[in-house]
Design a protein around this motif. Sequence first.
Motif, PDB file in Angstrom:
ATOM      1  N   ASN A  78       0.803  -1.234   0.000  1.00  0.00           N
ATOM      2  CA  ASN A  78       0.000   0.000   0.000  1.00  0.00           C
ATOM      3  C   ASN A  78       0.834   1.282   0.000  1.00  0.00           C
ATOM      4  N   THR A  79       2.097   1.204  -0.350  1.00  0.00           N
ATOM      5  CA  THR A  79       2.914   2.408  -0.483  1.00  0.00           C
ATOM      6  C   THR A  79       2.934   2.823  -1.955  1.00  0.00           C
ATOM      7  N   PRO A  80       3.044   4.125  -2.232  1.00  0.00           N
ATOM      8  CA  PRO A  80       3.055   4.576  -3.628  1.00  0.00           C
ATOM      9  C   PRO A  80       4.263   4.032  -4.385  1.00  0.00           C
ATOM     10  N   ASN A  81       4.040   3.662  -5.613  1.00  0.00           N
ATOM     11  CA  ASN A  81       5.102   3.165  -6.479  1.00  0.00           C
ATOM     12  C   ASN A  81       5.784   4.358  -7.148  1.00  0.00           C
ATOM     13  N   LEU A  82       6.835   4.867  -6.511  1.00  0.00           N
ATOM     14  CA  LEU A  82       7.494   6.089  -6.994  1.00  0.00           C
ATOM     15  C   LEU A  82       8.166   5.896  -8.345  1.00  0.00           C
ATOM     16  N   SER A  83       8.475   4.658  -8.699  1.00  0.00           N
ATOM     17  CA  SER A  83       9.120   4.414  -9.992  1.00  0.00           C
ATOM     18  C   SER A  83       8.189   4.747 -11.154  1.00  0.00           C
ATOM     19  N   ALA A  84       6.890   4.885 -10.864  1.00  0.00           N
ATOM     20  CA  ALA A  84       5.923   5.212 -11.907  1.00  0.00           C
ATOM     21  C   ALA A  84       5.731   6.720 -12.070  1.00  0.00           C
ATOM     22  N   SER A  85       6.548   7.527 -11.389  1.00  0.00           N
ATOM     23  CA  SER A  85       6.373   8.984 -11.453  1.00  0.00           C
ATOM     24  C   SER A  85       6.573   9.530 -12.858  1.00  0.00           C
ATOM     25  N   THR A  86       7.500   8.964 -13.609  1.00  0.00           N
ATOM     26  CA  THR A  86       7.769   9.428 -14.965  1.00  0.00           C
ATOM     27  C   THR A  86       7.682   8.267 -15.934  1.00  0.00           C
ATOM     28  N   VAL A  87       7.454   8.599 -17.191  1.00  0.00           N
ATOM     29  CA  VAL A  87       7.423   7.583 -18.238  1.00  0.00           C
ATOM     30  C   VAL A  87       8.380   8.006 -19.351  1.00  0.00           C
ATOM     31  N   LYS A  88       8.940   7.014 -20.007  1.00  0.00           N
ATOM     32  CA  LYS A  88       9.937   7.275 -21.033  1.00  0.00           C
ATOM     33  C   LYS A  88       9.304   7.884 -22.282  1.00  0.00           C
ATOM     34  N   PRO A  89      10.101   8.601 -23.089  1.00  0.00           N
ATOM     35  CA  PRO A  89       9.568   9.128 -24.355  1.00  0.00           C
ATOM     36  C   PRO A  89       9.299   7.995 -25.341  1.00  0.00           C
ATOM     37  N   GLU A  90       8.319   8.208 -26.201  1.00  0.00           N
ATOM     38  CA  GLU A  90       8.060   7.260 -27.274  1.00  0.00           C
ATOM     39  C   GLU A  90       9.060   7.482 -28.412  1.00  0.00           C
ATOM     40  N   SER A  91       9.460   6.395 -29.033  1.00  0.00           N
ATOM     41  CA  SER A  91      10.310   6.455 -30.221  1.00  0.00           C
ATOM     42  C   SER A  91       9.542   5.833 -31.380  1.00  0.00           C
ATOM     43  N   VAL A  92       9.341   6.615 -32.446  1.00  0.00           N
ATOM     44  CA  VAL A  92       8.431   6.226 -33.521  1.00  0.00           C
ATOM     45  C   VAL A  92       9.193   6.041 -34.828  1.00  0.00           C
ATOM     46  N   ASN A  93       8.957   4.923 -35.491  1.00  0.00           N
ATOM     47  CA  ASN A  93       9.407   4.697 -36.863  1.00  0.00           C
ATOM     48  C   ASN A  93       8.174   4.508 -37.738  1.00  0.00           C
ATOM     49  N   HIS A  94       8.064   5.328 -38.766  1.00  0.00           N
ATOM     50  CA  HIS A  94       6.855   5.322 -39.591  1.00  0.00           C
ATOM     51  C   HIS A  94       7.229   5.132 -41.054  1.00  0.00           C
ATOM     52  N   TYR A  95       6.498   4.226 -41.729  1.00  0.00           N
ATOM     53  CA  TYR A  95       6.715   3.937 -43.139  1.00  0.00           C
ATOM     54  C   TYR A  95       5.367   4.053 -43.864  1.00  0.00           C
ATOM     55  N   GLU A  96       5.387   4.655 -45.049  1.00  0.00           N
ATOM     56  CA  GLU A  96       4.129   4.810 -45.775  1.00  0.00           C
ATOM     57  C   GLU A  96       4.388   4.951 -47.264  1.00  0.00           C
ATOM     58  N   VAL A  97       3.543   4.324 -48.064  1.00  0.00           N
ATOM     59  CA  VAL A  97       3.524   4.539 -49.510  1.00  0.00           C
ATOM     60  C   VAL A  97       2.092   4.865 -49.903  1.00  0.00           C
ATOM     61  N   GLY A  98       1.957   5.683 -50.950  1.00  0.00           N
ATOM     62  CA  GLY A  98       0.612   6.086 -51.335  1.00  0.00           C
ATOM     63  C   GLY A  98       0.505   6.436 -52.796  1.00  0.00           C
ATOM     64  N   LEU A  99      -0.733   6.502 -53.251  1.00  0.00           N
ATOM     65  CA  LEU A  99      -1.035   6.826 -54.636  1.00  0.00           C
ATOM     66  C   LEU A  99      -2.234   7.770 -54.634  1.00  0.00           C
ATOM     67  N   LYS A 100      -2.131   8.885 -55.367  1.00  0.00           N
ATOM     68  CA  LYS A 100      -3.218   9.854 -55.480  1.00  0.00           C
ATOM     69  C   LYS A 100      -3.538  10.027 -56.952  1.00  0.00           C
ATOM     70  N   THR A 101      -4.781   9.771 -57.312  1.00  0.00           N
ATOM     71  CA  THR A 101      -5.146   9.776 -58.725  1.00  0.00           C
ATOM     72  C   THR A 101      -6.433  10.567 -58.955  1.00  0.00           C
ATOM     73  N   SER A 102      -6.512  11.186 -60.126  1.00  0.00           N
ATOM     74  CA  SER A 102      -7.745  11.803 -60.621  1.00  0.00           C
ATOM     75  C   SER A 102      -7.996  11.273 -62.018  1.00  0.00           C
ATOM     76  N   PHE A 103      -9.254  11.077 -62.383  1.00  0.00           N
ATOM     77  CA  PHE A 103      -9.571  10.541 -63.701  1.00  0.00           C
ATOM     78  C   PHE A 103     -10.968  11.023 -64.098  1.00  0.00           C
ATOM     79  N   TRP A 104     -11.418  10.586 -65.297  1.00  0.00           N
ATOM     80  CA  TRP A 104     -12.693  11.050 -65.853  1.00  0.00           C
ATOM     81  C   TRP A 104     -12.743  12.580 -65.850  1.00  0.00           C
ATOM     82  N   ASN A 105     -11.690  13.144 -66.450  1.00  0.00           N
ATOM     83  CA  ASN A 105     -11.570  14.600 -66.528  1.00  0.00           C
ATOM     84  C   ASN A 105     -11.617  15.230 -65.137  1.00  0.00           C
TER      85      ASN A 105
END
Length: 830
Positions: free
Chosen positions: A573-600
């Motif tokens: 029942n004592t506070p868990n002081l190790s939970a006071s802070t949280v680490k930063p997130e590290s993000v790796n992002h990959y994406e491919v896409g296609l943008k099209t217009s047609f029929w005039n």
Amino acid sequence: MLIRRTRLAALLLLSSSTAAFAAPDPVAATSAATATEAPSGDTAADAEEPSRGDVIIVTARRRQETAQEVPLAISVIKGDSIEATGNFNVVKLQQLAPTLQVYTTNPRNTSVNIRGLGVPYGLTSDGFEQGVGIYVDDVYNSRVAAATFDFLDVAQVEVLRGPQGTLYGKNTTAGAINITTNQPTFDFEGHAEVTAGNLNYKQAKAAVSGPLSDKIAARIAVATTSRRGTLYNVTSKRWINEQDNLGLRGELLFQPNDDLSITLSGDYSKQDPECCGTAFVRVGRTQRALSRQYDALVAAINAANPGRNYAVPSRNVYDRLTDLDAPLQAGNKIGGASLRVKWDVGGGTFTSITAWRFWDWKPQNDRDFTGLSIVSASNNPSQQNQYSQEFRYNHEGEKIDYVVGLFGFKQRIDTQGLEQQGSDASRWSLTGTQATNPAILSGLTARNTQFLKSTSAALFGQVSYKVTPELTIQPGARLNYDKKTGFYQRVVTNGAGQVISCSPTPAAGSVLAAQCGIYQPQLTEPSVSDWNFSYDLNINYKIARDVLAYATYAKSFKTVGINQNGLPLNADNTPNLSASTVKPESVNHYEVGLKTSFWNRLATFNLSIFRTEIRNFQATVNGGQFGTVRGYLANAQKVRSQGIEADFKIRTSERFTAYANGAYTDAKYVKFVDAPCPPELSGGTFQPAGATPDYSQPGVPGALSPRQCDISGQHLPGVSKWAFSYGAEANTPLTLLGKDGQLYVGADGNYRSHWNSNASPSIYTDVKGYALTNFRVGFRGDGFDVFTWMRNAFDVHYIETLQVAPGNTGLIAGQPGDPRTFGGTIKFSF
């Protein structure tokens, strides 16, 4: 000119005094959706050629360009579409943008995610950054709660998917929502709207704009919304979860010459509904002793109080009945001012945005989710002030375009929390003879004083290099610094008002031990700072005149976080002081896409495929304890979101438009080995320390409970695998009552597959998928639009969110979605 100024002054006064009878933005023929349009060299010509598709201009890359030119996944929702489909705030916006997830239990506890990422799902903490940046006219809104205002005089909303940190002031690891309002004009114009519907729904909006002099223009907009609640509280004999909103916006534009414009803006929004309550949904067995679970506890309370015979008013949530006994309030005041300077200089545009915003939150909640007096009060009012300054320079050249910016941000949030146990708390939470003594817990009160000071600074930039007319390479980079300082103090008093101390650990079985098992005094003063460097690379190639392919890699970070709502408790029942802070997130992002217009260019089809990997994902978790019922932050070792998105729109003629957008999102915890357990694996005596967790007895009363659960491989909460939005509108010429115009009929809808409503996915918090359908029929002409509408036309039963009640009793409460609503709207423009 004098006459025009006089008319403007009179109408400004009239609009401010008759807000209940007016509104902005007429509905155009377009129904909704994703952008459609032309390369930059042809924009002007295409805009004037009626046989081609609508040209939608966006500012996603901090410069004006057509949406189909932008090499990223973006949904553009025009103001007329927002109006026509009834999506009047960010929460409702997800009905038009399938990869946007917005869930709320009240304005403060609102999650806005893109592709399943952004804000940790669940009850919120001030100590983390949101991964989806919300911008209104270039001004960053730091808390999702501060952006839950009704849309007011909105021109369009851009939903940018994927990291945007090299273009936007605050680092946005999951995406951005870029809201643009209508600006002051030197041509006199105005809009007015009145809406009425069932559930006593009333909405009125007004906007007027025009010149005050040859160099100064002004715009003012007003909106008010009210609606009866959708849950009936048999205790208070009132409908709750109502709407009661007021919004004001004013702008002054000073334009001394064609190269310089200065805009001063101010806005204020007030929401004061009796909100936000829940209803009984179900009971799910936990591993707590059967006599300590919901049904047995209710029976024990009734037995101890002859004649009471407590029972929930209905076990069918769609009866829309509740019996909450604590006062409810969701007072929300939001506002601020900004000064935007745009100066064309040196072949480019220099922009400065100086802003101050405030958020004043005054809630009252019933956190035991019942009509019993277990938690008799749970209130955490907050006051926020934020200041931001952004400098940005955009340059467009024949071979090179670039954006470079400097962003500074300062914020302070103060909170004064109160949580109090009621007269039924002892019977609910204690055992043996202590359970028969209401005085042990009745009036036990935890008062929390806390503040957060946050400072951020960033240097960011992006370059577009045209290697050939078809091939462009676009690198970007960002250097970011963040510092957070927090303070949290919880003082606990007993029913007699005496301050209690839980150190040293009180004797087992004592009254003090029982009280400390509910609320622990705590004092934490976390402080943390962090530098990070983000970068991205986009390569796009114009395969043909109307076909653009792109590929993106982005490395980004979400900064460190601190826990601001109390810490979880250790086994002693004592506070868990190790939970006071949280680490930063590290993000790796990959994406491919296609943008099209047609029929005039009368049709567009856009496709994107993405994969985002996050290490040290900042997740909101809840251990089921009263003292941490609001949840706290923890790091999941690794999370991954991947999927595919498709957007299609067609305008066969001026008489018919249709769209369909879809998304498949597979978002899961790749590795989270020390997560809190879901309710079916909680509540029993802990398994021995160091033992291999045993998950084989979920929902078995009296079984030993794992100390932590490995939820690796399970799906992230709040994310549907499949989501679609769709709509169409057709019109025909008609003369009615001597007025030439169009008779039109429109339909739109959205579908979401099932999703889970608990941070550690539970068999009891799975929300079934649903499809909503809306219809509208109207007549519009030059300067007017009259239509009737029906939303959730088939009266589909669906759940907006589920919540696990504290104490591991198995109670699950929730909020049912809106029933069928219908009404009519009249709009005028001049």
